[in-house]
Design an enzyme around this catalytic site. Structure first.
Site, PDB file in Angstrom:
ATOM      1  N   GLU A 156       0.864  -1.174   0.000  1.00  0.00           N
ATOM      2  CA  GLU A 156       0.000   0.000   0.000  1.00  0.00           C
ATOM      3  C   GLU A 156       0.899   1.222   0.000  1.00  0.00           C
ATOM      4  O   GLU A 156       1.717   1.395   0.909  1.00  0.00           O
ATOM      5  CB  GLU A 156      -0.897   0.031   1.233  1.00  0.00           C
ATOM      6  CG  GLU A 156      -2.224  -0.646   1.069  1.00  0.00           C
ATOM      7  CD  GLU A 156      -3.115  -0.427   2.272  1.00  0.00           C
ATOM      8  OE1 GLU A 156      -2.983   0.612   2.948  1.00  0.00           O
ATOM      9  OE2 GLU A 156      -3.943  -1.313   2.543  1.00  0.00           O
TER      10      GLU A 156
ATOM     11  N   ASP B 101      -6.311   9.786   8.935  1.00  0.00           N
ATOM     12  CA  ASP B 101      -4.998   9.351   9.402  1.00  0.00           C
ATOM     13  C   ASP B 101      -4.665   9.943  10.765  1.00  0.00           C
ATOM     14  O   ASP B 101      -4.980  11.099  11.062  1.00  0.00           O
ATOM     15  CB  ASP B 101      -3.919   9.761   8.398  1.00  0.00           C
ATOM     16  CG  ASP B 101      -4.086   9.046   7.071  1.00  0.00           C
ATOM     17  OD1 ASP B 101      -4.381   7.842   7.100  1.00  0.00           O
ATOM     18  OD2 ASP B 101      -3.932   9.695   6.021  1.00  0.00           O
TER      19      ASP B 101
END
Length: 263
Positions: free
Chosen positions: A49, A60
């Site tokens: 990823e 995040d």
């Protein structure tokens, strides 16, 4: 069949679980992140990823936010991220690469142009966290028409009424977010994750990989016991952020991969 589809098929036939590892493109600089990326397959990573840095990464936690800030400060762009994928593909034509990020840089690029460049560079799938299923015409369906998997996120709050919508048009694998909140927060617990993984698998033939809150090889092994794959990001990015050399980062990645593959 994409590289992602082929990888999960092969692992399933071998009775193994997938290990998916995340890094931020360009963190802390282009040379270092490419060195880590190039070493991942040998360290046992089945799917890479690759984070696309963005100025407003709402999903995040602090670790990956700081990684994105470092990358942006170093001049990382979408163009340079695609160049990084091209450089990786010079030596590796088989390891799947999933580009993970937010829609704004893609929209700014233009969807058609982005998809053409992404497929040419060697990207296999997309995770775009701020595009819900209701917006599938925007990117998901064009991406699949271009030969890319569009990987959807499911969470502990994705109930049985919402889940079918989330799974519509999803491909490659389902990314189950094991905890509510942002990346790098609490630790995932296999006993808590197992019922939701089973619930998802009852409604799709896609593999289910579990991420968020997996920080050790033991935790990876436990999660692999209840899912088709394990995703680790923040724990790896944290080591990059504190300045560990690529060899040490990859040694840690190998430990996680071995834990994921023990099941």
């Amino acid at each position: 069949m994409t590289r992602i589809d082929d990888t999960f098929r092969r692992l399933r036939e071998d009775g193994r679980k997938a290990f998916v590892a995340y890094i931020m493109a360009g963190d802390p600089d282009a040379e270092t992140s490419l060195a880590v990326m190039r070493g991942m397959p040998e360290a046992g990573v089945d799917v890479i990823e690759l984070g696309l840095p963005f100025t407003d990464p709402m999903a995040d936690g602090p670790t990956i936010q700081r990684a994105g800030q470092r990358a942006l400060a170093g001049g990382q762009t979408l163009t340079r991220t695609l160049d990084m994928v091209r450089a990786f593909r010079e030596d590796d034509a088989t390891t799947p690469i999933v580009l993970m990020g937010y829609y704004n840089p893609i929209y700014s690029r233009g969807v058609a142009r982005f998809l053409e460049e992404a497929t040419e560079a060697g990207i296999d799938g997309l995770i775009v966290v701020d595009l819900p299923p209701e917006e599938d015409d925007e990117l998901c369906i064009p991406a699949q028409a271009a030969g890319l998997n569009f990987i959807r996120l499911a969470t502990p709050t994705t109930d049985d009424r919402r889940l079918p919508k989330v799974l519509t048009n999803a491909s490659g694998f389902v990314y189950y977010v094991s905890i509510t909140g942002i990346t790098g927060a609490a630790e995932a617990q296999a006993a808590d994750v197992a019922p939701d993984v089973a619930r998802i698998k009852a409604q799709t033939d896609l593999p289910v990989a579990v991420g968020f809150g997996i920080k050790t090889a033991a935790a990876a092994e436990a999660i692999a016991g209840v899912a088709d794959g394990v995703v680790v990001g923040s724990a790896i990015v944290e080591r990059i952020g504190r300045g560990d050399p690529p060899a040490d980062v990859l040694a840690f990645v190998r430990e996680l991969a071995e834990g994921s593959h023990r099941t």
